[in-house]
Design a protein around this motif. Structure first.
Motif, short mmCIF file in Angstrom:
data_model
loop_
_atom_site.label_atom_id
_atom_site.label_comp_id
_atom_site.label_asym_id
_atom_site.label_seq_id
_atom_site.Cartn_x
_atom_site.Cartn_y
_atom_site.Cartn_z
N THR A 1 -1.84 -1.30 -12.21
CA THR A 1 -2.14 -0.89 -10.83
C THR A 1 -0.86 -0.66 -10.03
OG1 THR A 1 -4.19 -2.19 -10.93
CG2 THR A 1 -3.38 -1.57 -8.74
N ILE A 2 0.15 -1.49 -10.23
CA ILE A 2 1.43 -1.32 -9.54
C ILE A 2 2.08 0.01 -9.91
CG2 ILE A 2 3.79 -2.22 -9.42
CD1 ILE A 2 2.56 -5.04 -9.64
N GLU A 3 1.95 0.43 -11.14
CA GLU A 3 2.57 1.68 -11.58
C GLU A 3 1.85 2.91 -11.05
OE1 GLU A 3 2.74 1.60 -15.80
OE2 GLU A 3 4.24 0.00 -15.90
N ASN A 4 0.51 2.84 -10.82
CA ASN A 4 -0.27 4.04 -10.51
C ASN A 4 -0.79 4.11 -9.09
OD1 ASN A 4 -0.83 5.46 -13.35
ND2 ASN A 4 -0.94 3.26 -13.67
N CYS A 5 -0.68 3.06 -8.31
CA CYS A 5 -1.23 3.10 -6.95
C CYS A 5 -0.32 3.93 -6.05
CB CYS A 5 -1.39 1.69 -6.41
SG CYS A 5 0.15 0.82 -6.05
N THR A 6 -0.81 4.24 -4.85
CA THR A 6 -0.03 5.03 -3.89
C THR A 6 1.08 4.18 -3.27
OG1 THR A 6 -1.55 4.41 -2.11
CG2 THR A 6 -2.05 6.42 -3.33
N ALA A 7 2.06 4.87 -2.70
CA ALA A 7 3.19 4.18 -2.08
C ALA A 7 2.74 3.37 -0.87
CB ALA A 7 4.26 5.20 -1.67
N GLU A 8 1.80 3.89 -0.11
CA GLU A 8 1.32 3.14 1.06
C GLU A 8 0.67 1.83 0.66
OE1 GLU A 8 0.69 6.24 0.36
OE2 GLU A 8 1.77 7.38 1.92
N ARG A 9 -0.14 1.87 -0.39
CA ARG A 9 -0.80 0.64 -0.84
C ARG A 9 0.22 -0.35 -1.42
NH1 ARG A 9 -5.96 -0.82 -1.73
NH2 ARG A 9 -6.65 1.31 -1.25
N LEU A 10 1.23 0.17 -2.12
CA LEU A 10 2.24 -0.70 -2.70
C LEU A 10 3.02 -1.42 -1.61
CD1 LEU A 10 3.84 -1.65 -5.26
CD2 LEU A 10 5.36 0.29 -4.84
N ILE A 11 3.47 -0.70 -0.57
CA ILE A 11 4.26 -1.31 0.50
C ILE A 11 3.42 -2.32 1.28
CG2 ILE A 11 5.47 -0.80 2.65
CD1 ILE A 11 6.36 1.82 1.42
N ALA A 12 2.13 -2.04 1.40
CA ALA A 12 1.28 -2.95 2.16
C ALA A 12 0.90 -4.21 1.39
CB ALA A 12 0.00 -2.21 2.59
N SER A 13 0.95 -4.16 0.06
CA SER A 13 0.41 -5.27 -0.74
C SER A 13 1.44 -5.97 -1.63
CB SER A 13 -0.73 -4.76 -1.63
OG SER A 13 -1.72 -4.08 -0.89
N TYR A 14 2.69 -5.48 -1.69
CA TYR A 14 3.63 -6.04 -2.68
C TYR A 14 3.95 -7.51 -2.39
CZ TYR A 14 7.66 -5.86 0.47
OH TYR A 14 8.54 -6.07 1.50
N ALA A 15 3.98 -7.92 -1.14
CA ALA A 15 4.30 -9.32 -0.83
C ALA A 15 3.22 -10.26 -1.34
CB ALA A 15 4.49 -9.47 0.68
N VAL A 16 1.96 -9.85 -1.17
CA VAL A 16 0.86 -10.68 -1.66
C VAL A 16 0.88 -10.77 -3.18
CG1 VAL A 16 -1.66 -10.94 -1.68
CG2 VAL A 16 -0.50 -10.07 0.37
N TRP A 17 1.11 -9.66 -3.80
CA TRP A 17 1.14 -9.66 -5.27
C TRP A 17 2.30 -10.52 -5.78
CZ3 TRP A 17 0.46 -3.60 -5.71
CH2 TRP A 17 -0.84 -3.29 -5.31
N PHE A 18 3.46 -10.43 -5.14
CA PHE A 18 4.60 -11.24 -5.57
C PHE A 18 4.28 -12.74 -5.49
CE2 PHE A 18 8.33 -13.72 -4.26
CZ PHE A 18 9.13 -13.57 -5.38
#
Length: 842
Positions: A113-130
């Motif tokens: 999911t990290i490799e294929n999702c959009t940039a907006e979703r990645l920036i909004a969710s990367y802290a939670v995923w980390f």
């Protein structure tokens, strides 16, 4: 009951509504697999889910252009975004699950999911995923699968975040929080060391400031892991690669040079221990002299020598289990530092590197010291000889990395490179080492150019002739037979004695055949690559001593390899190799042959016809790489098959061409034949005032050679033109025999005795119903006959002997010139000549 049109997919598999529907279907599969069936995911089920995500792109959330601007665009976007939200929520539940197998499956799906999702979703969710992944690492430190998956997922997360400058600061802070955990894993020797090293390399490349404060600790941890030699070779190579990347954390030239100096010092110290009694004394001191300048202290070693020195009784075990892997790891680090780019310019210790490489290549396992040390036992010598080829390969790789890193900058040290390599090549017998040396010589030729070819030509040709010449076995057998026959004819023996001698010769011959081992194909391929590079770089510079031998060798190798590839080789030339290796060998042989044919030389390629035959046959092997190569090769050889003088500028084709005869009676096509000739401007009435003031007699005396206008309104067959030539020559002048060498040479096509009619630059090939007429004034013909220039070299006057097919060398001097028909001029030209004669009489 009517069904709504929204229920069906209007465009089938290309319908954009399929993607959110498919993603919701996958989300339901996750729910059923995790809850309803109360069992864990299998590897097959997880693989199918990952395949569908990648093939259909269900996480991209990007609408195609044909959907943008339509009335249902907002509805599609909202539907797709809702489906991805449901998918991510389900993954978060799986990542937090207490069952290890479900947690592992959720982490794997989060990585895709990290490799294929959009940039907006990645920036909004990367802290939670980390935070989720960090909790799994801390809570499941003893679970190998969860830790490996978490570190791999974090590596993907930080790699993609490195392309977003807006989150650089926060992502660097997150990376700094993980560095202590990685160092702790390296101390414990955990089973998931490999993924931790990958994450550390990611931090060094993209977040160097996160490593800067831990620089010394990271260096110590990496060198400790290399010295312990408790991991397998793959993990050791990863650790060595991380050590080579470590100077990027500081980014200055001093850090790079310090690591390189420590690596070379550690390697030299290990060799001092290994090569005792097997090399001349002072070799190690010579390397140190180049490595450390006078007045400076020696750097600290990266290897703890006390752990390796466990007594003379265990010297053999240390060599096999400790020293050999250490040398492999340290040289791999040096190679990585020399080939990987660095942000600033650095000083490379070239002389120390070359001295160290030459030191290893000079050792062949023989005792050279008068005093045999206690550690140098016969068993130790045997074990060292078994490990010595590996040492040679390690340091040849180091030399290759140095050549790749410096390229032509290594030219001032060319003598220090060529001498040890060529001396080592003479002694090298193992196939793997010979192939590596061929590759080294190839790189030297590429990097240093034609000057290096003068130094290496003899070594490349002599060694390649040994490895590629397949006929030396038959030569050896024939020599044995000749010696036996000479011995038998010298003395009289009884019949039984003679038969026993012949049986002995047969047995000796069979032993030679049985003991003869064919050179492996990978060595032959390496030799062909080196020869191709030699011909391409220096084939035209002082190559008379070896060029003919190489051309003969390449045509023989190309013929035999092509026969082996097509299955036409005899039983003695068959090689027990795979089909792919045979095809690769054939491809390389054909490429080398092409280089031999195209490389400039003082003579025409001697084996052009044989090479063309091979390439024509190879073109018929449809569906293979050989056929593709042969098609391109024939296109490249077109300039040799049909040489022509084509202007550099694409000028429009004129209606008529201007051809003149020079003072020797030869035809000349001027470079400016498409414009008006200067000779026409010098005719009476067209020149300057000075020319008009001259007498007509002087004008005729100083007149330029006669001009022939070629009319291209008609064209016909070659036979008709030959007949017209014969009749025109009979009408225009009396047959007069002169020397055959002084006449106009007929222009023939390659391999044909008939004149070529399609090479006239001014001929309009589109008008097939037109006949070209050539008008030649009688005074020009008479003048040329008086000089003995126009002879029976015309096709109508040539003898049968002269009509023989020319060879390749004869065709070089002949171009494609138009056939000229000699006929009586028209009425206007006769009147102009008569007027000119009257003016001369007056």
């Amino acid at each position: 009951m009517a069904v709504s049109s929204d229920y069906y997919l209007a465009n089938g598999v290309n319908d954009i509504r399929l993607k959110p529907k498919l993603l919701r279907s996958l989300t339901r599969d996750l729910d059923e697999t995790g809850d309803a069936r109360s069992r864990a995911f299998t590897g097959e089920e997880l693989a199918k889910i990952l395949e569908k995500i990648q093939v259909h792109g269900v996480l991209s959330e990007v609408l195609p252009e044909d959907c943008v601007g339509k009335k249902d665009e907002a509805k599609l976007r909202q539907e797709w975004r809702s489906a991805v939200d449901s998918w991510v929520e389900r993954l978060m539940l799986l990542v937090s699950d207490k069952m290890p197998q479900k947690c592992w499956a959720g982490i794997c799906l989060l990585g895709i999911t990290i490799e294929n999702c959009t940039a907006e979703r990645l920036i909004a969710s990367y802290a939670v995923w980390f935070e989720k992944l960090l909790q799994n690492i801390q809570a499941s430190s003893n679970n190998r699968f969860i830790c490996e998956a978490s570190y791999a997922c974090l590596s993907d997360l930080f790699t993609r975040l490195s392309s977003f400058p807006s989150v650089k600061k926060e992502s660097t802070s997150f990376a700094g929080r993980l560095v202590p955990s990685i160092l702790q894993l390296m101390d414990v020797d955990g089973p998931f060391m490999e993924v931790a090293i990958d994450l550390l390399c990611t931090f060094i490349k993209f977040y160097p400031s996160a490593i800067y404060r831990y620089y010394d600790k990271v260096e110590f941890a990496l060198t400790s892991k290399i010295s312990s030699v408790n991991s397998d070779m793959e993990v050791l190579k990863k650790i060595s690669g991380a050590l080579a990347l470590l100077p990027h954390a500081k980014g200055d030239s001093g850090s790079w040079f310090t690591i390189m100096q420590k690596l070379l010092f550690s390697i030299n110290s290990l060799l001092n221990d290994v090569f005792q009694g097997l090399e001349e004394e002072g070799k190690g001191s010579e390397v140190m002299k180049f490595l450390v300048s006078a007045g400076n202290e020696a750097p600290s070693s990266l290897v703890d020598q006390t752990k390796l020195s466990e007594g003379n009784l265990r010297a053999t075990k240390r060599l096999r289990d400790s020293i050999s892997p250490l040398l492999c790891s340290l040289t791999y680090s040096c190679c990585s530092m020399l080939t990987n780019p660095y942000p600033v310019q650095v000083a490379i210790p070239v002389r120390a590197l070359l001295s160290l490489i030459g030191r290893v290549l000079d050792v062949d396992g023989t005792l050279v010291s008068n005093t045999v040390l206690p550690s140098t036992t016969s068993l130790y010598q045997e074990l060292l000889c078994s490990e010595l080829p590996s040492f040679h390969l390690y340091f040849l790789d180091l030399l290759i990395a140095l050549i790749k890193g410096l390229k032509s900058q290594l030219l001032p040290h060319a003598a220090s490179v060529v001498q040890p390599v060529t001396d080592f090549f003479r002694r090298a017998t193992l196939p793997s080492i010979r192939a590596k040396v061929y590759y080294t010589l190839e790189l030297l030729l590429h990097s240093m150019g034609v000057g290096m070819s003068l130094c290496l030509a003899e070594h490349v040709v002599s060694n390649a002739s040994i490895d590629l010449d397949e006929g030396r076995e038959s030569i050896c057998i024939s020599k044995l037979g000749n010696e036996a026959s000479s011995k038998n004819s010298g003395k009289k023996r009884k019949r039984g004695r003679l038969s026993s001698q012949s049986n002995g010769v047969e047995e000796e011959t069979n032993n030679v055949i049985a003991g003869k081992k064919s050179t492996p194909l990978f060595v032959k391929i390496a030799a062909l690559r080196a020869i191709e590079t030699l011909i391409s770089v220096g084939g035209s510079v002082k190559s008379d001593s070896w060029r003919l031998e190489v051309d003969r060798l390449l045509i023989n190798v190309a013929t035999s390899s092509f026969d082996a590839f097509t299955g036409k080789a005899g039983k003695y030339s068959s090689i027990e190799e795979s089909a792919s290796s045979q095809e690769e060998y054939c491809l390389m042989a054909l490429q080398a042959l092409l280089a031999s044919l195209l490389s400039p030389s003082h003579v025409r390629p001697p084996y052009l016809s044989q090479g063309l035959e091979i390439f024509q046959k190879g073109k018929l092997e449809t569906g293979t790489k050989v056929a593709t190569l042969c098609e391109k090769t024939l296109l490249s050889l077109e300039v040799l098959i049909h040489p022509r003088d084509i202007p550099l500028v694409n000028y429009p084709i004129p209606v008529a061409a201007t051809v003149s005869t020079n003072e020797f009676g030869d035809e000349e096509m001027y470079h400016g034949w498409w414009v008006e000739s200067d000779d026409e401007n010098q005719r009476p009435g067209r020149g300057s005032g000075d020319n008009q003031s001259q007498s007509p007699k002087d004008l005729k005396k100083d007149k330029q050679p006669q001009l022939m206008e070629v009319d291209v309104e008609k064209s016909h067959s070659i036979e008709d033109r030959i007949e017209e030539n014969r009749e025109a020559a009979t009408l225009s002048a009396e047959p007069e025999k002169i020397e055959s060498g002084s006449g106009l040479q007929p222009q023939l096509g390659l391999g044909h005795a008939e004149p070529a009619v399609d090479q006239l630059p001014s001929q309009d090939l589109g008008t097939t119903n037109s006949e070209p007429k050539l008008y030649v004034s009688l005074d020009t013909v008479a003048d040329s006959q008086s000089k003995g220039d126009i002879v029976e070299d015309c096709p109508s006057k040539r003898s049968d002997k002269d009509n023989e097919v020319m060879n390749d060398s004869d065709c070089d001097s002949l171009g494609a010139m138009p056939e000229i028909v000699f006929s009586h001029p028209d009425t206007d030209s006769e009147k102009s000549d008569a007027n000119l004669e009257e003016s001369d009489t007056d």
